[in-house]
Design a protein around this motif. Structure first.
Motif, mmCIF file in Angstrom:
data_model
loop_
_atom_site.group_PDB
_atom_site.id
_atom_site.type_symbol
_atom_site.label_atom_id
_atom_site.label_comp_id
_atom_site.label_asym_id
_atom_site.label_seq_id
_atom_site.Cartn_x
_atom_site.Cartn_y
_atom_site.Cartn_z
ATOM 1 N N GLU A 1 -17.961 -4.524 22.387
ATOM 2 C CA GLU A 1 -17.899 -3.716 21.172
ATOM 3 C C GLU A 1 -16.505 -3.736 20.565
ATOM 4 O OE1 GLU A 1 -19.326 0.007 22.555
ATOM 5 O OE2 GLU A 1 -21.442 -0.572 22.435
ATOM 6 N N GLU A 2 -15.462 -3.738 21.423
ATOM 7 C CA GLU A 2 -14.092 -3.798 20.925
ATOM 8 C C GLU A 2 -13.840 -5.113 20.194
ATOM 9 O OE1 GLU A 2 -11.675 -3.168 24.330
ATOM 10 O OE2 GLU A 2 -11.977 -0.981 24.358
ATOM 11 N N ARG A 3 -14.334 -6.209 20.746
ATOM 12 C CA ARG A 3 -14.154 -7.512 20.098
ATOM 13 C C ARG A 3 -14.937 -7.595 18.790
ATOM 14 N NH1 ARG A 3 -15.076 -12.462 23.990
ATOM 15 N NH2 ARG A 3 -14.339 -13.492 22.077
ATOM 16 N N ALA A 4 -16.159 -7.041 18.812
ATOM 17 C CA ALA A 4 -16.988 -7.077 17.596
ATOM 18 C C ALA A 4 -16.354 -6.254 16.483
ATOM 19 C CB ALA A 4 -18.397 -6.555 17.899
ATOM 20 N N THR A 5 -15.832 -5.067 16.839
ATOM 21 C CA THR A 5 -15.170 -4.223 15.839
ATOM 22 C C THR A 5 -13.946 -4.912 15.278
ATOM 23 O OG1 THR A 5 -15.949 -2.236 16.982
ATOM 24 C CG2 THR A 5 -14.131 -1.964 15.416
ATOM 25 N N GLY A 6 -13.170 -5.536 16.155
ATOM 26 C CA GLY A 6 -11.980 -6.254 15.695
ATOM 27 C C GLY A 6 -12.337 -7.418 14.798
ATOM 28 N N ASP A 7 -13.447 -8.104 15.110
ATOM 29 C CA ASP A 7 -13.873 -9.231 14.277
ATOM 30 C C ASP A 7 -14.269 -8.750 12.876
ATOM 31 O OD1 ASP A 7 -14.766 -12.122 14.046
ATOM 32 O OD2 ASP A 7 -16.634 -11.069 13.577
ATOM 33 N N THR A 8 -14.921 -7.584 12.816
ATOM 34 C CA THR A 8 -15.336 -7.029 11.525
ATOM 35 C C THR A 8 -14.135 -6.666 10.669
ATOM 36 O OG1 THR A 8 -17.368 -6.173 12.507
ATOM 37 C CG2 THR A 8 -16.673 -5.195 10.425
ATOM 38 N N THR A 9 -13.122 -6.046 11.295
ATOM 39 C CA THR A 9 -11.945 -5.633 10.518
ATOM 40 C C THR A 9 -11.122 -6.818 10.057
ATOM 41 O OG1 THR A 9 -10.673 -5.370 12.574
ATOM 42 C CG2 THR A 9 -11.810 -3.409 11.692
ATOM 43 N N ARG A 10 -11.196 -7.933 10.807
ATOM 44 C CA ARG A 10 -10.413 -9.122 10.424
ATOM 45 C C ARG A 10 -11.089 -9.933 9.331
ATOM 46 N NH1 ARG A 10 -9.638 -9.458 16.033
ATOM 47 N NH2 ARG A 10 -11.304 -10.999 16.197
ATOM 48 N N ARG A 11 -12.326 -9.643 9.013
ATOM 49 C CA ARG A 11 -13.055 -10.434 8.027
ATOM 50 C C ARG A 11 -12.422 -10.272 6.650
ATOM 51 N NH1 ARG A 11 -19.457 -10.031 8.667
ATOM 52 N NH2 ARG A 11 -19.268 -11.675 7.111
ATOM 53 N N ASN A 12 -12.358 -11.349 5.922
ATOM 54 C CA ASN A 12 -11.729 -11.369 4.602
ATOM 55 C C ASN A 12 -12.796 -11.187 3.530
ATOM 56 O OD1 ASN A 12 -10.498 -12.038 2.195
ATOM 57 N ND2 ASN A 12 -9.204 -13.630 3.132
ATOM 58 N N PRO A 13 -12.735 -10.080 2.762
ATOM 59 C CA PRO A 13 -13.748 -9.860 1.720
ATOM 60 C C PRO A 13 -13.798 -10.991 0.705
ATOM 61 C CG PRO A 13 -12.471 -7.865 2.087
ATOM 62 C CD PRO A 13 -11.800 -8.954 2.858
ATOM 63 N N SER A 14 -12.646 -11.561 0.371
ATOM 64 C CA SER A 14 -12.612 -12.660 -0.597
ATOM 65 C C SER A 14 -13.355 -13.878 -0.063
ATOM 66 C CB SER A 14 -11.167 -13.039 -0.929
ATOM 67 O OG SER A 14 -10.504 -11.968 -1.567
ATOM 68 N N ALA A 15 -13.153 -14.173 1.208
ATOM 69 C CA ALA A 15 -13.846 -15.316 1.805
ATOM 70 C C ALA A 15 -15.347 -15.074 1.857
ATOM 71 C CB ALA A 15 -13.295 -15.580 3.206
ATOM 72 N N ASP A 16 -15.740 -13.851 2.203
ATOM 73 C CA ASP A 16 -17.166 -13.522 2.243
ATOM 74 C C ASP A 16 -17.791 -13.635 0.846
ATOM 75 O OD1 ASP A 16 -17.022 -13.073 4.912
ATOM 76 O OD2 ASP A 16 -16.959 -10.884 4.783
ATOM 77 N N ALA A 17 -17.047 -13.174 -0.170
ATOM 78 C CA ALA A 17 -17.558 -13.263 -1.546
ATOM 79 C C ALA A 17 -17.730 -14.720 -1.969
ATOM 80 C CB ALA A 17 -16.606 -12.543 -2.498
ATOM 81 N N ILE A 18 -16.766 -15.558 -1.615
ATOM 82 C CA ILE A 18 -16.852 -16.988 -1.951
ATOM 83 C C ILE A 18 -18.077 -17.616 -1.294
ATOM 84 C CG2 ILE A 18 -15.741 -19.231 -1.592
ATOM 85 C CD1 ILE A 18 -13.041 -17.748 -1.893
ATOM 86 N N LEU A 19 -18.313 -17.260 -0.021
ATOM 87 C CA LEU A 19 -19.475 -17.795 0.688
ATOM 88 C C LEU A 19 -20.779 -17.336 0.042
ATOM 89 C CD1 LEU A 19 -18.325 -17.396 4.407
ATOM 90 C CD2 LEU A 19 -18.575 -19.537 3.127
#
Length: 418
Positions: A318-336
């Protein structure tokens, strides 16, 4: 003054009348802005206005600018202005038709003669339509109807020895060609005047289609006056539509319509700029909105809650999953999201684009937010102008002493309770 509101609700186009009231002050831009803001504040939507559509009058445009709302001109009003201006080249012929129509409306004898002639010739009994000076297509309907009743009209006028100059054969030919040229403008005017389905995303295609079909008439028409009419229409459209693909509102709505996307554009640069704006807007919807108590999403049900021992075992993941979520880049997700959206096959043209977005909302959550703030925009101010027609149906000769406050309430109920 009439103010309507249009929005997407449960993936359907919805609209309502916010207010229609007597405006007795001087129609300055400051007064208009004050009244518009008052209506918006009453409904708590002053910060939710994504676009304000009105006619091209300078005072209302400046009023919207004062409020710092995005303004878009009514396309029906724009078309009305340049078509009515182009029709001036054949004014003498149109004036003759108006005189004939007015004669039939004034004379009971002439009207009865026309009806009997129409019956004898197997035609529908149609009374010639009169034009309304504020609507160019009323002139089109007047010309078209008199053409359809040509034989009955000329026969009736000859029998009763009507005053005035009859139309010559050449003028009848001018009317026939003019109606052929103006027919697409009437079709577009009708199509863009709706408020119950998505329209603004069609504007780029409709405007360019009008330009092409009108340009084709330059090699087909044979009468001089209609040649001038076509030239005037082409010149007006070149002035009004030459950079229409760079209009931020129209370009973004077209791109977000799954029926059109990039196919609505001829200019790749305009399409790329629209995509950049859409991507930037989608990136702003990067993280879910936290709920009260600092939790995100819904609370776990009793069946979903883990026992303490099990939670401890899963804690490292859960700690790794939470950290992965916070590191996600909204701009990159929007581009995808935008890239994946563009790769989807085009939706069928006759279908409702909002139904497509309803099925794809979980796949494109950011784009869905942007879509709801674009596809809700109407192309014309016709829905607001229809309110004045409703007012005219309420106030009659036998009901003409209603005070403005009572009328306001009646119009509001009439428009919204349906």
């Amino acid at each position: 003054m009439s103010v309507t509101c249009h929005f997407v609700e449960n993936y359907k186009m919805a609209s309502c009348l916010l207010d229609c009231f007597e405006f007795s002050d001087r129609q300055t831009c400051e007064n208009l802005a004050e009244e518009l803001l008052k209506v918006a504040k009453e409904w708590d939507v002053e910060n939710k206005v994504v676009c304000c559509v009105s006619d091209n009058a300078a005072n209302i445009r400046k009023a919207i600018k004062i409020l710092k709302w995005t303004h878009h001109p009514c396309l029906a009003h724009t078309v009305n202005l340049f078509v009515r201006d182009a029709l001036k080249v054949m004014k003498p012929t149109v004036d003759k038709v108006k005189a004939i129509v007015e004669f039939f409306h004034r004379s009971t004898t002439a009207t009865e003669k026309l009806k009997s002639t129409q019956r004898r010739m197997g035609m529908p009994e149609l009374r010639p339509k009169q034009e309304c000076i504020t609507r160019w297509n009323s002139t089109f309907h007047m010309l078209k109807q008199i053409l359809e009743s040509k034989d009955a009209v000329t026969s009736s006028l000859a029998v009763i020895n009507a005053p005035g100059d009859p139309l010559s054969q050449e003028e009848w030919e001018v009317l026939q060609e003019a109606c052929t040229v103006l027919e697409p403008f009437e079709q577009v005017t009708v199509e863009i005047s709706a408020d119950s389905y998505v329209i603004a995303s069609k504007i780029l295609i409709l405007c360019k289609g009008l330009q092409r079909v009108t340009a084709e008439h330059q090699t087909r028409v044979i009468t001089g006056k209609v040649t001038e009419l076509v030239a005037a229409l082409c010149a007006s459209m070149d002035r009004n539509f030459h950079r229409i693909e760079y209009d931020s509102i129209l370009s973004e709505t077209s791109m977000l319509d799954p029926r059109f996307k990039k196919l609505a554009f001829n200019d790749n640069r305009a399409a790329d700029e629209a995509l950049q704006r859409i991507t930037a807007a989608a990136a702003r919807y990067g993280q879910p909105t936290p709920l009260p108590g600092g939790q995100e999403g819904e609370e776990a049900t009793e069946d979903e809650q883990e026992e303490p021992q099990a939670s401890a075992v899963w804690r490292f993941f859960e700690e790794r999953a939470t950290g992965d979520t916070t590191r996600r880049n909204p701009s990159a997700d929007a581009i995808l999201e935008v890239r994946s959206y563009l790769e989807e096959p085009l939706f069928q043209r006759s279908a409702d684009p909002l139904s497509w977005w309803e099925t794809k909302a979980s796949i494109y959550p950011r784009l869905t937010h942007v879509m709801a703030r674009r596809l809700c925009i109407v192309a014309t101010s016709v829905p607001s102008e229809r309110i004045f027609s409703k007012r005219g149906q309420i106030i009659t000769e036998r009901r003409n002493r209603i005070n403005p406050s009572k009328l306001r309430h009646l119009v509001f109920l009439n428009a919204n309770l349906h």
